[in-house]
Design a protein around this motif. Structure first.
Motif, PDB file in Angstrom:
ATOM      1  N   GLY A  24     -36.371  -5.566 -32.091  1.00 37.90           N
ATOM      2  CA  GLY A  24     -36.128  -5.105 -33.441  1.00 37.90           C
ATOM      3  C   GLY A  24     -37.120  -5.652 -34.423  1.00 37.90           C
ATOM      4  O   GLY A  24     -37.310  -6.855 -34.529  1.00 37.90           O
ATOM      5  N   GLY A  25     -37.794  -4.791 -35.185  1.00 35.69           N
ATOM      6  CA  GLY A  25     -38.751  -5.220 -36.192  1.00 35.69           C
ATOM      7  C   GLY A  25     -38.158  -5.129 -37.574  1.00 35.69           C
ATOM      8  O   GLY A  25     -37.035  -4.708 -37.759  1.00 35.69           O
ATOM      9  N   SER A  26     -38.955  -5.509 -38.585  1.00 40.18           N
ATOM     10  CA  SER A  26     -38.499  -5.486 -39.962  1.00 40.18           C
ATOM     11  C   SER A  26     -38.967  -4.234 -40.665  1.00 40.18           C
ATOM     12  O   SER A  26     -40.092  -3.809 -40.489  1.00 40.18           O
ATOM     13  N   ASP A  27     -38.092  -3.658 -41.482  1.00 42.46           N
ATOM     14  CA  ASP A  27     -38.448  -2.491 -42.260  1.00 42.46           C
ATOM     15  C   ASP A  27     -38.582  -2.828 -43.740  1.00 42.46           C
ATOM     16  O   ASP A  27     -38.775  -1.959 -44.571  1.00 42.46           O
ATOM     17  N   ASP A  28     -38.495  -4.132 -44.086  1.00 39.34           N
ATOM     18  CA  ASP A  28     -38.609  -4.538 -45.478  1.00 39.34           C
ATOM     19  C   ASP A  28     -40.028  -4.380 -45.965  1.00 39.34           C
ATOM     20  O   ASP A  28     -40.978  -4.499 -45.207  1.00 39.34           O
ATOM     21  N   GLU A  29     -40.170  -4.156 -47.268  1.00 39.00           N
ATOM     22  CA  GLU A  29     -41.478  -4.077 -47.869  1.00 39.00           C
ATOM     23  C   GLU A  29     -41.687  -5.305 -48.728  1.00 39.00           C
ATOM     24  O   GLU A  29     -40.795  -5.810 -49.357  1.00 39.00           O
ATOM     25  N   GLY A  30     -42.940  -5.779 -48.764  1.00 39.89           N
ATOM     26  CA  GLY A  30     -43.235  -6.943 -49.575  1.00 39.89           C
ATOM     27  C   GLY A  30     -44.710  -7.151 -49.684  1.00 39.89           C
ATOM     28  O   GLY A  30     -45.480  -6.629 -48.900  1.00 39.89           O
ATOM     29  N   THR A  31     -45.110  -7.968 -50.663  1.00 37.25           N
ATOM     30  CA  THR A  31     -46.528  -8.216 -50.880  1.00 37.25           C
ATOM     31  C   THR A  31     -46.808  -9.701 -51.023  1.00 37.25           C
ATOM     32  O   THR A  31     -47.768 -10.109 -51.654  1.00 37.25           O
ATOM     33  N   ASP A  32     -45.925 -10.549 -50.477  1.00 38.87           N
ATOM     34  CA  ASP A  32     -46.110 -11.981 -50.610  1.00 38.87           C
ATOM     35  C   ASP A  32     -47.394 -12.423 -49.948  1.00 38.87           C
ATOM     36  O   ASP A  32     -47.836 -11.862 -48.960  1.00 38.87           O
ATOM     37  N   GLU A  33     -47.958 -13.501 -50.440  1.00 37.07           N
ATOM     38  CA  GLU A  33     -49.215 -14.014 -49.904  1.00 37.07           C
ATOM     39  C   GLU A  33     -48.992 -14.644 -48.545  1.00 37.07           C
ATOM     40  O   GLU A  33     -47.967 -15.274 -48.294  1.00 37.07           O
ATOM     41  N   ILE A  34     -49.947 -14.488 -47.653  1.00 36.44           N
ATOM     42  CA  ILE A  34     -49.846 -15.012 -46.296  1.00 36.44           C
ATOM     43  C   ILE A  34     -50.419 -16.421 -46.232  1.00 36.44           C
ATOM     44  O   ILE A  34     -51.505 -16.674 -46.729  1.00 36.44           O
ATOM     45  N   VAL A  35     -49.691 -17.311 -45.615  1.00 44.21           N
ATOM     46  CA  VAL A  35     -50.157 -18.682 -45.460  1.00 44.21           C
ATOM     47  C   VAL A  35     -50.972 -18.791 -44.186  1.00 44.21           C
ATOM     48  O   VAL A  35     -50.559 -18.347 -43.124  1.00 44.21           O
ATOM     49  N   GLY A  36     -52.139 -19.402 -44.245  1.00 46.24           N
ATOM     50  CA  GLY A  36     -53.012 -19.529 -43.080  1.00 46.24           C
ATOM     51  C   GLY A  36     -52.466 -20.517 -42.079  1.00 46.24           C
ATOM     52  O   GLY A  36     -51.622 -21.347 -42.390  1.00 46.24           O
ATOM     53  N   ALA A  37     -52.995 -20.458 -40.869  1.00 48.70           N
ATOM     54  CA  ALA A  37     -52.496 -21.320 -39.806  1.00 48.70           C
ATOM     55  C   ALA A  37     -53.583 -22.253 -39.313  1.00 48.70           C
ATOM     56  O   ALA A  37     -54.737 -21.887 -39.236  1.00 48.70           O
ATOM     57  N   LYS A 143     -48.959  -5.751 -42.418  1.00 46.00           N
ATOM     58  CA  LYS A 143     -48.351  -4.847 -43.385  1.00 46.00           C
ATOM     59  C   LYS A 143     -47.669  -5.579 -44.538  1.00 46.00           C
ATOM     60  O   LYS A 143     -47.663  -5.100 -45.677  1.00 46.00           O
ATOM     61  N   GLN A 144     -47.043  -6.717 -44.248  1.00 43.31           N
ATOM     62  CA  GLN A 144     -46.323  -7.425 -45.292  1.00 43.31           C
ATOM     63  C   GLN A 144     -46.020  -8.849 -44.862  1.00 43.31           C
ATOM     64  O   GLN A 144     -46.114  -9.187 -43.687  1.00 43.31           O
ATOM     65  N   VAL A 145     -45.672  -9.667 -45.861  1.00 42.71           N
ATOM     66  CA  VAL A 145     -45.247 -11.038 -45.610  1.00 42.71           C
ATOM     67  C   VAL A 145     -44.147 -11.368 -46.615  1.00 42.71           C
ATOM     68  O   VAL A 145     -44.232 -10.986 -47.773  1.00 42.71           O
ATOM     69  N   ARG A 146     -43.110 -12.048 -46.128  1.00 44.07           N
ATOM     70  CA  ARG A 146     -42.020 -12.439 -47.017  1.00 44.07           C
ATOM     71  C   ARG A 146     -41.366 -13.693 -46.489  1.00 44.07           C
ATOM     72  O   ARG A 146     -40.928 -13.733 -45.341  1.00 44.07           O
ATOM     73  N   ASP A 147     -41.326 -14.737 -47.336  1.00 44.38           N
ATOM     74  CA  ASP A 147     -40.654 -15.990 -46.993  1.00 44.38           C
ATOM     75  C   ASP A 147     -41.111 -16.563 -45.651  1.00 44.38           C
ATOM     76  O   ASP A 147     -40.294 -16.924 -44.797  1.00 44.38           O
ATOM     77  N   GLY A 148     -42.420 -16.621 -45.443  1.00 42.67           N
ATOM     78  CA  GLY A 148     -42.939 -17.234 -44.224  1.00 42.67           C
ATOM     79  C   GLY A 148     -42.919 -16.347 -43.004  1.00 42.67           C
ATOM     80  O   GLY A 148     -43.150 -16.821 -41.892  1.00 42.67           O
ATOM     81  N   SER A 149     -42.632 -15.063 -43.164  1.00 42.40           N
ATOM     82  CA  SER A 149     -42.697 -14.147 -42.035  1.00 42.40           C
ATOM     83  C   SER A 149     -43.694 -13.040 -42.336  1.00 42.40           C
ATOM     84  O   SER A 149     -43.877 -12.660 -43.500  1.00 42.40           O
ATOM     85  N   ALA A 150     -44.356 -12.550 -41.311  1.00 40.39           N
ATOM     86  CA  ALA A 150     -45.367 -11.498 -41.465  1.00 40.39           C
ATOM     87  C   ALA A 150     -45.021 -10.324 -40.569  1.00 40.39           C
ATOM     88  O   ALA A 150     -44.508 -10.502 -39.459  1.00 40.39           O
ATOM     89  N   LEU A 151     -45.296  -9.122 -41.055  1.00 41.34           N
ATOM     90  CA  LEU A 151     -45.097  -7.916 -40.263  1.00 41.34           C
ATOM     91  C   LEU A 151     -46.450  -7.365 -39.855  1.00 41.34           C
ATOM     92  O   LEU A 151     -47.312  -7.096 -40.695  1.00 41.34           O
ATOM     93  N   VAL A 152     -46.647  -7.194 -38.553  1.00 40.55           N
ATOM     94  CA  VAL A 152     -47.893  -6.667 -37.998  1.00 40.55           C
ATOM     95  C   VAL A 152     -47.582  -5.392 -37.217  1.00 40.55           C
ATOM     96  O   VAL A 152     -46.617  -5.354 -36.443  1.00 40.55           O
ATOM     97  N   VAL A 153     -48.376  -4.369 -37.419  1.00 43.59           N
ATOM     98  CA  VAL A 153     -48.266  -3.149 -36.621  1.00 43.59           C
ATOM     99  C   VAL A 153     -49.548  -2.995 -35.803  1.00 43.59           C
ATOM    100  O   VAL A 153     -50.627  -3.404 -36.237  1.00 43.59           O
ATOM    101  N   PHE A 154     -49.413  -2.396 -34.620  1.00 47.67           N
ATOM    102  CA  PHE A 154     -50.583  -2.217 -33.758  1.00 47.67           C
ATOM    103  C   PHE A 154     -50.260  -1.209 -32.673  1.00 47.67           C
ATOM    104  O   PHE A 154     -49.108  -0.816 -32.485  1.00 47.67           O
TER     105      PHE A 154
END
Length: 212
Positions: A24-37, A143-154
């Motif tokens: 199950g993936g996330s369908d939420d939309e967001g534009t939060d900044e991504i934290v580098g690793a 695609k998006q990041v929210r509260d420390g999570s990122a959504l990637v499509v591929f």
């Protein structure tokens, strides 16, 4: 049709299918900044990727390969997410080849996706089978990041993958490993305490026109 339950890449269904999954993936939309690793070396034995001297090393069987297309966005933080997501894909392929969760898989995957795949690795081991060939992954995009999570499509192309007997290396795919299987994936990654982006959820749509 989107699948959210565990599939099997054996001769019974998609014979040539390299990989599966379903958490199950996330369908939420967001534009939060991504934290580098921050990247650290893994304990696996093979040579690391050329582009990153600190990349984990992967130990693939000689007849197995993960072809992960580089994704350079020009955004350092997005690239950090895509880098780790690429390592997660290679770790998944490596683990299917080794019939168990490798050290790399332990690092780049989390529940619920982690447990789903580990169960499937065990099924391959119980049946004396493993995957071979090449799994190709392309069009990777954050695609998006929210509260420390990122959504990637591929996209995933399984057409060069097949199933072999783990002992003999003989192709045991029902169709000989010639099925053209393409899937569009959505994966949610979470950032761990050590700065690694790990895949926590994954779902896919088979035959999506986006990946053609």
């Amino acid at each position: 049709m989107r699948h959210r339950t565990l599939g099997r890449a054996t001769a019974a269904a998609l014979g040539a299918a390299l990989l599966l999954t379903a958490c199950g993936g996330s369908d939420d939309e967001g534009t939060d900044e991504i934290v580098g690793a921050e990247k650290k070396n893994s304990a696996s034995p093979s040579a690391p990727a050329e582009e990153d001297p600190d990349a984990p090393a992967f130990d693939f069987p000689g007849d197995l390969k993960a072809d992960v297309e580089p994704a350079d966005t020009g955004d350092e933080k997005k690239d950090a997410v895509l880098r780790d997501q690429g390592y997660a894909l290679s770790a998944m392929v490596e683990s299917y080849g080794r019939q168990k969760a490798t050290a790399n898989f332990e690092r780049y995957w989390q529940d619920p996706a982690y447990t789903t795949y580990v169960k499937d690795f065990a099924r391959f081991a119980d049946e004396g089978q493993r995957i071979a060939g090449t799994g190709r992954y392309f069009n990777r995009e954050v695609k998006q990041v929210r509260d420390g999570s990122a959504l990637v499509v591929f996209c995933e192309d399984q057409s060069d993958g097949y199933v072999v007997d783990a002992g003999t290396g003989k192709n045991v795919s029902a169709d000989g490993g010639n099925s053209a299987v393409v899937r569009l994936y959505r994966q949610t990654l979470t950032r761990t305490d050590d700065g690694t982006w790990a895949v926590a959820e994954s779902d896919w749509t088979e035959g999506d026109g986006t990946c053609r």
